[in-house]
Design an enzyme around this catalytic site. Sequence first.
Site, PDB file in Angstrom:
ATOM      1  N   LYS A  64      34.219  37.799  64.717  1.00 20.89           N
ATOM      2  CA  LYS A  64      34.900  37.016  63.681  1.00 20.89           C
ATOM      3  C   LYS A  64      35.657  35.902  64.366  1.00 20.89           C
ATOM      4  CE  LYS A  64      35.450  37.189  59.128  1.00 20.89           C
ATOM      5  NZ  LYS A  64      34.547  37.757  58.118  1.00 20.89           N
TER       6      LYS A  64
HETATM    7  P1  NAD Z   1      37.046  31.810  49.359  1.00 21.50           P
HETATM    8  O1  NAD Z   1      37.892  30.939  50.202  1.00 21.50           O
HETATM    9  O2  NAD Z   1      35.814  31.248  48.742  1.00 21.50           O
HETATM   10  O3  NAD Z   1      37.914  32.469  48.187  1.00 21.50           O
HETATM   11  C1  NAD Z   1      39.117  33.160  48.415  1.00 21.50           C
HETATM   12  C2  NAD Z   1      39.798  33.290  47.063  1.00 21.50           C
HETATM   13  O4  NAD Z   1      40.946  34.113  47.188  1.00 21.50           O
HETATM   14  C3  NAD Z   1      40.293  31.948  46.511  1.00 21.50           C
HETATM   15  O5  NAD Z   1      40.059  31.931  45.122  1.00 21.50           O
HETATM   16  C4  NAD Z   1      41.782  31.993  46.806  1.00 21.50           C
HETATM   17  O6  NAD Z   1      42.540  31.166  45.953  1.00 21.50           O
HETATM   18  C5  NAD Z   1      42.045  33.458  46.558  1.00 21.50           C
HETATM   19  N1  NAD Z   1      43.306  33.930  47.117  1.00 21.50           N
HETATM   20  C6  NAD Z   1      43.859  33.655  48.323  1.00 21.50           C
HETATM   21  N2  NAD Z   1      45.062  34.251  48.420  1.00 21.50           N
HETATM   22  C7  NAD Z   1      45.259  34.926  47.270  1.00 21.50           C
HETATM   23  C8  NAD Z   1      46.320  35.734  46.770  1.00 21.50           C
HETATM   24  N3  NAD Z   1      47.409  35.952  47.503  1.00 21.50           N
HETATM   25  N4  NAD Z   1      46.183  36.271  45.527  1.00 21.50           N
HETATM   26  C9  NAD Z   1      45.073  36.048  44.792  1.00 21.50           C
HETATM   27  N5  NAD Z   1      44.043  35.289  45.208  1.00 21.50           N
HETATM   28  C10 NAD Z   1      44.142  34.741  46.434  1.00 21.50           C
HETATM   29  O7  NAD Z   1      36.679  33.071  50.291  1.00 21.50           O
HETATM   30  P2  NAD Z   1      35.502  34.119  50.105  1.00 21.50           P
HETATM   31  O8  NAD Z   1      34.402  33.720  51.026  1.00 21.50           O
HETATM   32  O9  NAD Z   1      35.235  34.353  48.666  1.00 21.50           O
HETATM   33  O10 NAD Z   1      36.173  35.418  50.765  1.00 21.50           O
HETATM   34  C11 NAD Z   1      37.010  36.284  50.029  1.00 21.50           C
HETATM   35  C12 NAD Z   1      37.055  37.628  50.723  1.00 21.50           C
HETATM   36  O11 NAD Z   1      35.724  38.154  50.842  1.00 21.50           O
HETATM   37  C13 NAD Z   1      37.595  37.599  52.149  1.00 21.50           C
HETATM   38  O12 NAD Z   1      38.257  38.809  52.402  1.00 21.50           O
HETATM   39  C14 NAD Z   1      36.346  37.528  52.997  1.00 21.50           C
HETATM   40  O13 NAD Z   1      36.547  38.010  54.315  1.00 21.50           O
HETATM   41  C15 NAD Z   1      35.444  38.441  52.198  1.00 21.50           C
HETATM   42  N6  NAD Z   1      34.015  38.264  52.451  1.00 21.50           N
HETATM   43  C16 NAD Z   1      33.414  37.068  52.266  1.00 21.50           C
HETATM   44  C17 NAD Z   1      32.048  36.956  52.491  1.00 21.50           C
HETATM   45  C18 NAD Z   1      31.295  35.685  52.226  1.00 21.50           C
HETATM   46  O14 NAD Z   1      30.059  35.713  52.309  1.00 21.50           O
HETATM   47  N7  NAD Z   1      31.930  34.585  51.883  1.00 21.50           N
HETATM   48  C19 NAD Z   1      31.321  38.059  52.944  1.00 21.50           C
HETATM   49  C20 NAD Z   1      31.968  39.281  53.107  1.00 21.50           C
HETATM   50  C21 NAD Z   1      33.314  39.371  52.852  1.00 21.50           C
END
Ligand code: NAD
Length: 430
Positions: free
Chosen positions: A120
């Site tokens: 990561k």
């Molecule tokens: P992203 O940046 O697209 O979205 C993150 C979202 O979370 C945004 O809407 C943001 O405003 C919101 N957020 C941030 N802080 C917050 C809070 N305190 N309260 C409520 N909402 C909040 O990111 P993403 O890619 O969707 O990733 C989200 C999660 O999923 C992370 O934990 C990431 O590690 C995990 N993840 C992502 C992927 C991927 O393919 N993108 C894969 C596996 C896991």
Amino acid sequence: MTETKHFMHPDKDRFLGDENPFEAMMSRFDYAAGLLDLDAGLYKVLRNPEKQIIIAVPVLMDSGDIEVFTGYRVLYNTSRGPAKGGIRFDLGVTLEEVKALAAWMTWKCAVVKIPFGGSKGGVICDPLTMSAGELERLTRRYTAGIIETLGPDSDVPAPDVNTNEQVMAWIMDTYSMHHRHTVTAVVTGKPVEMGGSAGRREATGRGCMIVTKRALRHLGLPLEGARIVVQGFGNVGSIAAELLQNEGATIVGASDVSGAVHSAKGLDVKDLIAWREEHRYVSGYPKADTITNEELLALECDVLVPAALENVITARNADGIKAKVIVEGANGPTAAGADEILDRKGVFVVPDILANAGGVTVSYFEWVQDRGGYFWAEDVVNSRLTEIMENSFDNVLAVAKKYNVNMRIAAYTLAIDRVAAVHRLRGLYA
Ligand code: NAD
């Protein structure tokens, strides 16, 4: 990425004490290692990241000033294949967080049985206040700073919080310029036009939808009309919400860093996505009630999908959760201290290293397609993803029954067993 409004993390101290994400990961690891009776030497090997890189990332800002950011890349374990793991741009990034996320990637790839290790990366920055030019310079300098570790056979990044296809395109270009030829397989989650995979953008949310269906079926609950709350309306959360709504579920609440919205009769997810596209955040959406993020977590619902950041469900608020099922779209949304409370309440938790593994699974498909130079139709991607997610859910459930443990400990147990088996076969290089 021009600025409209900006919100700080409401809880900047979220990684203190027992909510340190690496410790949270380790406490589950220890439990699973105990079940497996893991030998002492391997236990020590698997508790330690293979490599931790910390770099200074100087960037020329639009103002003409130079700003220096801190970047990390952690390779946790590469026994099963090249390291695989996303890159996060966020003010809350810490080395402990990146270590935990790299470990989770290791276990996740093992749970879905794809031939990758875990890594990561992250940069401490506030991308929402930076221009596209600043973000490009930050991305390229960060990539150059960790370039020795990157490569299709060694370490392959992907998108994570606040990084997207454009950022992946810059990483691919920077790496390719250094190597004097185009190397598409160095990064996944790229735009489809330049070697990305059909279905990658939706893959994590789609995986969440698939395991939600599987979990409800296992519990004998209907998906039709199931009330679902999604915390975090980014890539993972908004797509999971849309796909679950398409399957007949009712999305009664959604939130992002700006706040939360609630509608007992159901949100129109497409309309909410359109609102977010225009206004950047969900807050202010006029066709729903405004509530706080804390209220959102405690809404009456059947399924809660935390899809934002770590440690949102803790020993302090777990008792107030009314969902019957939690599907962890985010990595590490549940602090270790909350597991016991959720178990006691009978909440069925589909853990992160299973629930959000759809993203890395289609990243694996993208890497395979790039290396073969032959691309698959989206329905092929989706049906292969469905098969892997359903089988993985069933495999974790079988381990949960065998050891009489919850799904999280079962997923760790399955993963650690698979990683340990490869270590034993490979032996210790001395
Ligand atoms: P992203 O940046 O697209 O979205 C993150 C979202 O979370 C945004 O809407 C943001 O405003 C919101 N957020 C941030 N802080 C917050 C809070 N305190 N309260 C409520 N909402 C909040 O990111 P993403 O890619 O969707 O990733 C989200 C999660 O999923 C992370 O934990 C990431 O590690 C995990 N993840 C992502 C992927 C991927 O393919 N993108 C894969 C596996 C896991």
